[in-house]
Design a protein around this motif. Structure first.
Motif, PDB file in Angstrom:
ATOM      1  N   ASP A  96      44.635  36.963  36.436  1.00 42.16           N
ATOM      2  CA  ASP A  96      45.278  37.567  34.672  1.00 42.16           C
ATOM      3  C   ASP A  96      44.729  38.354  34.055  1.00 42.16           C
ATOM      4  O   ASP A  96      44.944  39.534  33.578  1.00 42.16           O
ATOM      5  CB  ASP A  96      44.202  36.650  33.836  1.00 42.16           C
ATOM      6  CG  ASP A  96      44.782  35.070  33.623  1.00 42.16           C
ATOM      7  OD1 ASP A  96      45.656  35.128  33.971  1.00 42.16           O
ATOM      8  OD2 ASP A  96      43.359  33.971  33.065  1.00 42.16           O
TER       9      ASP A  96
ATOM     10  N   ARG B 233      37.708  31.671  38.808  1.00 41.47           N
ATOM     11  CA  ARG B 233      37.370  33.143  38.585  1.00 41.47           C
ATOM     12  C   ARG B 233      38.747  33.902  39.313  1.00 41.47           C
ATOM     13  O   ARG B 233      38.917  35.149  38.766  1.00 41.47           O
ATOM     14  CB  ARG B 233      35.976  33.279  39.491  1.00 41.47           C
ATOM     15  CG  ARG B 233      34.762  32.193  38.622  1.00 41.47           C
ATOM     16  CD  ARG B 233      33.437  33.178  39.477  1.00 41.47           C
ATOM     17  NE  ARG B 233      33.451  34.420  39.833  1.00 41.47           N
ATOM     18  CZ  ARG B 233      32.559  34.978  40.374  1.00 41.47           C
ATOM     19  NH1 ARG B 233      32.148  34.149  41.406  1.00 41.47           N
ATOM     20  NH2 ARG B 233      32.248  36.262  40.987  1.00 41.47           N
TER      21      ARG B 233
ATOM     22  N   GLN C 287      41.000  34.154  36.503  1.00 43.08           N
ATOM     23  CA  GLN C 287      40.442  35.118  35.757  1.00 43.08           C
ATOM     24  C   GLN C 287      41.213  36.786  36.617  1.00 43.08           C
ATOM     25  O   GLN C 287      41.699  37.914  35.296  1.00 43.08           O
ATOM     26  CB  GLN C 287      39.690  35.180  35.629  1.00 43.08           C
ATOM     27  CG  GLN C 287      38.826  33.995  34.600  1.00 43.08           C
ATOM     28  CD  GLN C 287      37.075  33.438  35.109  1.00 43.08           C
ATOM     29  OE1 GLN C 287      36.691  34.142  35.347  1.00 43.08           O
ATOM     30  NE2 GLN C 287      37.041  32.752  33.696  1.00 43.08           N
TER      31      GLN C 287
ATOM     32  N   LEU D 278      35.458  41.592  33.357  1.00 39.96           N
ATOM     33  CA  LEU D 278      36.546  41.060  34.000  1.00 39.96           C
ATOM     34  C   LEU D 278      36.626  42.265  35.022  1.00 39.96           C
ATOM     35  O   LEU D 278      36.686  41.745  36.576  1.00 39.96           O
ATOM     36  CB  LEU D 278      38.098  41.229  33.564  1.00 39.96           C
ATOM     37  CG  LEU D 278      38.057  39.809  32.781  1.00 39.96           C
ATOM     38  CD1 LEU D 278      39.748  40.320  31.942  1.00 39.96           C
ATOM     39  CD2 LEU D 278      38.055  38.431  33.186  1.00 39.96           C
TER      40      LEU D 278
END
Length: 376
Positions: free
Chosen positions: A347, A341, A344, A177
């Motif tokens: 997150d 994306r 993500q 990430l």
């Protein structure tokens, strides 16, 4: 409220200590010490029970016998931990593990019972039968207890493997990430850079002032991307200035849309991750612009008098909530791969502290402080 917070902190501390005791390398010696102490107590208790009728005759030899029992437990325990578990159980060869585990526990119990019979015979001169019904029942009971004990130790080691594996997976996900976050930071459209340089070259002779202004704004974009984006957080005001410069350059390169950025609240008090909003704006600009500069059929312009589609951005900086919305008059949903994306990335950067809504021609993002934590 204070009592609840205190209990929660105590629970977290206990959980962290137990996890470290099972996994952390610096607790390794303590894990072996605890195992040795537990097995020592079991061994001495077993000797006291088995030889309760002849303790006076044993004298100090009771410690030797207890040491022998402890040795059998240690051999079996460490053989299970360092050979059976890694070689069979972690390799998912469950059948072989169960077979060898049960067999070796049986051998250990048999050795202990034979040693017990030999010692009692040596002390009393009366042979102790090892194949009668009572001996078989004693063997089965001891066998089952030892199987349960060693199974418990195996579960503890398996939990350690599981915690270590989960930690490694978590670290890999975090690194992945982080890499994606850094990649997203660098994703200011290269097409825009090419268009600006190309347009500047064309305007150098016709309108030098315009060409110079475009280069200044481009330098401001690149400066923000190179320097400000290296930080974890930037001022919301700086992010808005970046969006403004980006949209001005996009507008001058394509000339197919107009835009407006409206802000409300104190934009100087909010810190956000850099380039957090640019993917929504890039997606919106991509929906508004095409290569030949014509208006696509999918446009549904709200006002029939408008010559160019309009991109509207609202930013509301509240005390505990930051709202960002980007809206364009199109029927296509903002659901590109890049925006997935971005989710993500959110997150990772704002776990349980944001809401993101993507609909036809509109993206809405809300960020919350810890005080306004939302369970999503």
């Amino acid at each position: 409220m204070k009592d609840t917070t205190f209990i929660s902190s105590v629970h977290t501390a206990n959980h962290s200590f137990l996890q470290n005791l099972l996994v952390a390398p610096h607790y390794r010696i303590w894990r072996h010490v605890i195992l040795l102490v537990v097995l020592s107590f079991i061994s001495f208790n077993q000797v006291l029970v088995y030889f309760s009728q002849v303790l006076d005759q044993l004298g100090n030899r009771v410690y030797l016998i207890a040491g022998f029992y402890l040795l059998t437990y240690l051999v079996m325990g460490y053989f299970n931990l360092f050979f059976l578990l890694p070689r069979f159980l972690r390799a998912k060869r469950y059948g072989r593990y169960v077979f060898w585990f049960l067999l070796l526990v049986g051998v250990m119990v048999g050795i202990q019972l034979i040693a017990e019979a030999y010692v009692k015979k040596d002390l009393t001169g009366i042979p102790t039968p090892v194949l009668n019904g009572a001996a078989v029942i004693e063997f089965i009971s001891i066998y089952m207890i030892d199987v349960i004990c060693f199974t418990g130790s195996s579960m503890t080691v398996l939990m350690k493997y599981w915690l270590t594996g989960r930690k490694e997976i978590s670290e890999m996900q975090q690194n992945h990430l982080r890499a994606e976050v850094e990649q997203l930071k660098e994703q200011v459209s290269p097409t825009l850079l090419f268009d600006v340089l190309h347009g500047t070259a064309l305007q150098t002779k016709e309108d030098p002032a315009l060409a110079s202004d475009m280069l200044v704004k481009l330098s401001q974009l690149l400066r923000y991307q190179l320097y400000d984006c290296s930080r974890e957080k930037v001022l919301l005001r700086s992010e808005i200035a970046f969006l403004t410069h980006y949209l001005l350059l996009s507008q001058r390169c394509s000339a197919t849309f107009t835009f407006d950025i409206q802000t409300e609240g104190d934009i100087n008090s909010w810190m956000i991750s850099p380039l957090l909003t640019i993917p929504f704006v890039q997606t919106a600009v991509g929906q508004l612009s095409d290569k030949d500069g014509s208006r696509p059929d999918k446009w549904a312009v709200a006002s029939s008098g408008a010559e160019s589609p309009h991109l509207q951005i609202y930013i509301v900086a509240g005390e505990h909530t930051l709202s960002f919305s980007c809206e364009v008059p199109v029927k296509t949903e903002m659901n590109s791969e890049e925006l997935l994306r971005v989710r993500q990335r959110l997150d990772f950067l704002y776990p349980e502290l944001y809401t993101l809504t993507l609909s036809a021609g509109k993206a809405e993002l809300k960020l919350y402080t810890v005080t306004e934590r939302r369970q999503l």
